[in-house]
Design an enzyme around this catalytic site. Structure first.
Site, PDB file in Angstrom:
ATOM      1  N   HIS A 101       0.877  -1.251   0.049  1.00  0.00           N
ATOM      2  CA  HIS A 101      -0.230   0.001  -0.053  1.00  0.00           C
ATOM      3  C   HIS A 101       1.027   1.131  -0.247  1.00  0.00           C
ATOM      4  CE1 HIS A 101      -3.614   2.717   1.231  1.00  0.00           C
ATOM      5  NE2 HIS A 101      -2.503   3.343   1.929  1.00  0.00           N
ATOM      6  N   GLU A 102       1.828   1.329   0.760  1.00  0.00           N
ATOM      7  CA  GLU A 102       2.758   2.506   0.794  1.00  0.00           C
ATOM      8  C   GLU A 102       3.474   2.640  -0.316  1.00  0.00           C
ATOM      9  OE1 GLU A 102       1.960   4.399   3.118  1.00  0.00           O
ATOM     10  OE2 GLU A 102       1.097   3.076   4.712  1.00  0.00           O
ATOM     11  N   HIS A 105       1.708   4.495  -2.810  1.00  0.00           N
ATOM     12  CA  HIS A 105       1.870   6.109  -2.695  1.00  0.00           C
ATOM     13  C   HIS A 105       3.025   6.519  -3.482  1.00  0.00           C
ATOM     14  CE1 HIS A 105      -1.738   6.452  -0.199  1.00  0.00           C
ATOM     15  NE2 HIS A 105      -1.247   5.927   0.719  1.00  0.00           N
ATOM     16  N   HIS A 109       2.897   8.919  -6.834  1.00  0.00           N
ATOM     17  CA  HIS A 109       3.943  10.216  -6.632  1.00  0.00           C
ATOM     18  C   HIS A 109       4.461  10.292  -8.067  1.00  0.00           C
ATOM     19  CE1 HIS A 109       7.536  12.560  -4.775  1.00  0.00           C
ATOM     20  NE2 HIS A 109       6.573  13.429  -5.312  1.00  0.00           N
TER      21      HIS A 109
HETATM   22 ZN    ZN Z   1      -2.047   5.232   2.701  1.00  0.00          ZN
END
Ligand code: ZN
Length: 235
Positions: A101-102, A105, A109
């Site tokens: 999940h991270e 991100h 980006h």
């Molecule tokens: Zn998140």
């Protein structure tokens, strides 16, 4: 005018409060449950994050451990995926879900994903709003200065906008996580896939609960300002 306890506020906010309480409980209990289940590939969250990043052309993004339970996040300035220690080191299903999940991100980006760009633009106004709006509204009501109340409500609506734009950002990161874990063969069995979905689904609901709470709080302010009442009802 209202100051202090108002049953309408609790009546309006009750569903959001219940949802938030359930989501917080589910996030912790599902994370704990699937932390106890080893993933079949036998890899840690840090290894999974590194693997997905490298295959997404993000070799320069670092993966580092961070202190605190569920403190996992991606820092776009430092270009670092920071994973809480259990996620970073453990070879569990929960570790895979949160790490991926991270990384989602970090990929947002890289792609300049529009909701993320908008959210980052909203950060300064939203943090000003969350610090100041309640005080401004309270003082406005205390002094019966409607313009001041409106200024506070407008500040608060920046917080609501921020929390609403956070929803697609979070849901999309989880969607990218599930795709990457499957496509790269890090998650193979149906039960692991279910675990990843459960862990990420509960976390997503905490964001829904927060957004709903602030949207309903905004609605409450607007009702109290008489926005929805007929002109002839106003006194
Ligand atoms: Zn998140």
């Amino acid at each position: 005018m209202f100051i202090g306890f108002d049953p309408l506020y609790f009546l309006l906010l009750a569903p959001a409060m219940l949802l938030s309480a359930w989501a917080a409980w589910a996030t912790r209990s599902r994370f704990a449950k699937w932390s106890g289940v080893a993933n079949t590939r036998g890899i840690s969250g840090a290894q999974a994050a590194r693997y997905i990043l490298d295959r997404s052309g993000l070799e320069s993004v670092r993966v580092v451990p961070s202190r605190g339970v569920l403190s996992d996040h991606y820092d776009p300035r430092a270009r670092e995926v920071r994973l809480s220690e259990p996620v970073y080191y453990d070879q569990s299903v929960s570790s895979l879900a949160v790490a991926a999940h991270e990384v989602g991100h970090a990929i947002q980006h890289r792609d300049r994903y529009t909701p993320l760009v908008l959210r980052n633009l909203a950060v300064p106004l939203a943090s000003l709003g969350s610090n100041l709006s309640f005080l401004v509204i309270f003082v406005g009501f205390l002094l019966s200065m409607t313009q001041l109340v409106w200024a506070g409500v407008i500040l608060f609506s920046a917080v609501v906008a921020f929390q609403i734009i956070t929803l697609p950002v979070e849901l999309d990161a989880s969607r990218r996580a599930k795709i990457a874990l499957s496509e790269l063969g890090l998650v193979t069995s149906p039960s692991e896939r279910e675990g990843v979905s459960k862990v990420l689904g509960a976390a997503a609901m905490t964001y829904v609960g927060a957004a709903l709470s602030s949207a309903l709080t905004l609605l409450y302010y607007l009702i109290r300002l008489g926005v929805f009442s007929d002109a002839r009802d106003r006194r």
